[in-house]
Motif scaffolding. Structure first.
Motif, short mmCIF file in Angstrom:
data_model
loop_
_atom_site.label_atom_id
_atom_site.label_comp_id
_atom_site.label_asym_id
_atom_site.label_seq_id
_atom_site.Cartn_x
_atom_site.Cartn_y
_atom_site.Cartn_z
N LYS A 72 0.82 -1.21 0.00
CA LYS A 72 0.00 0.00 0.00
C LYS A 72 0.86 1.26 0.00
O LYS A 72 0.33 2.36 -0.13
N TYR A 73 2.18 1.09 0.13
CA TYR A 73 3.07 2.24 0.25
C TYR A 73 4.01 2.31 -0.96
O TYR A 73 4.58 1.30 -1.37
N PRO A 74 4.21 3.50 -1.53
CA PRO A 74 5.07 3.65 -2.72
C PRO A 74 6.50 3.17 -2.46
O PRO A 74 7.07 3.42 -1.40
N GLY A 75 7.05 2.50 -3.47
CA GLY A 75 8.43 2.04 -3.38
C GLY A 75 8.58 0.58 -3.00
O GLY A 75 9.60 -0.03 -3.28
N THR A 76 7.57 0.03 -2.35
CA THR A 76 7.63 -1.38 -1.96
C THR A 76 7.63 -2.27 -3.20
O THR A 76 6.93 -2.01 -4.17
N ILE A 77 8.44 -3.33 -3.15
CA ILE A 77 8.46 -4.33 -4.22
C ILE A 77 8.11 -5.67 -3.60
O ILE A 77 8.72 -6.09 -2.61
N SER A 78 7.14 -6.34 -4.19
CA SER A 78 6.72 -7.65 -3.68
C SER A 78 6.84 -8.70 -4.76
O SER A 78 6.73 -8.40 -5.96
N VAL A 79 7.08 -9.94 -4.33
CA VAL A 79 7.01 -11.09 -5.23
C VAL A 79 6.12 -12.13 -4.56
O VAL A 79 5.88 -12.08 -3.35
N THR A 80 5.60 -13.06 -5.33
CA THR A 80 4.78 -14.12 -4.76
C THR A 80 5.66 -15.07 -3.95
O THR A 80 6.88 -15.14 -4.15
N GLU A 81 5.03 -15.82 -3.07
CA GLU A 81 5.77 -16.82 -2.29
C GLU A 81 6.44 -17.84 -3.21
O GLU A 81 7.57 -18.27 -2.97
N GLU A 82 5.76 -18.20 -4.28
CA GLU A 82 6.32 -19.16 -5.24
C GLU A 82 7.58 -18.60 -5.89
O GLU A 82 8.61 -19.30 -6.01
N THR A 83 7.51 -17.33 -6.33
CA THR A 83 8.67 -16.70 -6.95
C THR A 83 9.83 -16.63 -5.97
O THR A 83 10.99 -16.91 -6.32
N TYR A 84 9.53 -16.23 -4.75
CA TYR A 84 10.54 -16.11 -3.70
C TYR A 84 11.25 -17.45 -3.46
O TYR A 84 12.49 -17.52 -3.47
N GLN A 85 10.47 -18.50 -3.29
CA GLN A 85 11.08 -19.79 -3.02
C GLN A 85 11.87 -20.32 -4.21
O GLN A 85 12.94 -20.93 -4.05
N ARG A 86 11.37 -20.06 -5.41
CA ARG A 86 12.12 -20.49 -6.60
C ARG A 86 13.44 -19.74 -6.73
O ARG A 86 14.46 -20.31 -7.14
N LEU A 87 13.41 -18.45 -6.41
CA LEU A 87 14.63 -17.65 -6.47
C LEU A 87 15.67 -18.18 -5.49
O LEU A 87 16.83 -18.41 -5.86
N VAL A 88 15.26 -18.39 -4.25
CA VAL A 88 16.18 -18.90 -3.23
C VAL A 88 16.68 -20.29 -3.61
O VAL A 88 17.86 -20.61 -3.46
N THR A 89 15.79 -21.11 -4.15
CA THR A 89 16.17 -22.46 -4.58
C THR A 89 17.25 -22.42 -5.65
O THR A 89 18.24 -23.16 -5.58
N ASP A 90 17.09 -21.56 -6.64
CA ASP A 90 18.07 -21.46 -7.71
C ASP A 90 19.41 -20.91 -7.21
O ASP A 90 20.48 -21.32 -7.69
N ILE A 91 19.35 -19.99 -6.26
CA ILE A 91 20.60 -19.46 -5.69
C ILE A 91 21.34 -20.58 -4.94
O ILE A 91 22.55 -20.75 -5.09
N CYS A 92 20.59 -21.35 -4.16
CA CYS A 92 21.20 -22.48 -3.44
C CYS A 92 21.82 -23.47 -4.43
O CYS A 92 22.95 -23.95 -4.22
N ALA A 93 21.09 -23.78 -5.49
CA ALA A 93 21.58 -24.74 -6.48
C ALA A 93 22.85 -24.23 -7.15
O ALA A 93 23.77 -25.02 -7.45
#
Length: 236
Positions: free
Chosen positions: A87-108
């Motif tokens: 609700k506040y300008p500047g915030t960036i959000s991703v879905t839980e799925e995107t977040y977990q996939r990102l972390v997964t790929d970094i770990c890999a």
């Protein structure tokens, strides 16, 4: 050439990383922060600023660890229609799925390079469940592999920081802002501009939750103590 004295992978050349691993640095810390509203004084990258201080302290205390680039994009609420921080300008959000996939790929990625221990920590409450699920899933997938993923929930203990401060004479009266003395002290230690120190001093607002932040040197000393407290708890 002589290697740079840093634990941050993004500040190292690939050869420096290779040589560090050959010298026994077989652990990598993957930390997640966020981009969100944090009241009128703290920058939206609050958690990322905090992590620049705490992750370095953790890595240097461990002595066998390097720090991955901080993951700034995490779930911050629904995007459309916006909820929570969105609700506040500047915030960036991703879905839980995107977040977990990102972390997964970094770990890999780090598994591919031969790191044996991948440590997951999050500086924001909404980051924790995803990190735990990624660790469980990857450890199951990589069962028998030399690479293990470790989620450390003890890192995210702002309640413990508050009790630590109270035991040492810092008593706060919440002002309803997404901010407090402990966070501000760490950020001031890492980057005074991130808490708008000069502007707040000029406006007579260099305080938070009833605690004066001046002189800045005193608050920075507190910031170093808090960083040490959080690092020791995480390392243990």
């Amino acid at each position: 050439i002589e290697a740079s004295d840093t634990v941050f992978i993004e500040d190292m050349t690939w050869m420096e990383i290779r040589d560090a691993m050959q010298d026994g640095k077989n652990t990598v810390i993957i930390a997640t922060g966020g981009i969100e509203q944090n009241g009128p004084y703290l920058v939206t990258g609050k958690h990322n600023v905090v992590l620049r201080g705490t992750t370095e302290a953790i890595a240097r205390e461990l002595r066998d660890a390097l720090v991955a680039p901080i993951v700034a994009f995490v779930p911050e609420g629904d995007i459309d229609p916006p909820t929570a921080h969105m609700k506040y300008p500047g915030t960036i959000s991703v879905t839980e799925e995107t977040y977990q996939r990102l972390v997964t790929d970094i770990c890999a990625s780090f598994r591919t390079h031969g790191f044996e221990h991948i440590v997951l920590i999050g500086d924001s409450g909404g980051n924790q469940t995803g990190l735990e699920e990624v660790a469980v899933r990857l450890n199951s997938k990589w069962s028998g592999d030399k690479t293990r993923v470790h989620y450390i929930p003890e890192y995210y203990d702002y309640a413990g920081v508050g009790k630590f401060l109270e035991r040492n004479g810092i008593k706060q009266v919440p002002e309803g802002l997404h901010d407090d003395f402990g966070i501000t002290a760490i950020m001031l230690t890492v980057d005074p501009a991130s808490v708008r120190m000069k502007q707040r001093i000029a406006a007579g607002k260099f305080h938070i939750n009833g605690v004066e932040l001046a002189p800045a040197d005193k608050t920075i000393r507190w910031g170093k103590r808090i960083i040490e407290f959080r690092a020791n708890q995480t390392v243990a």
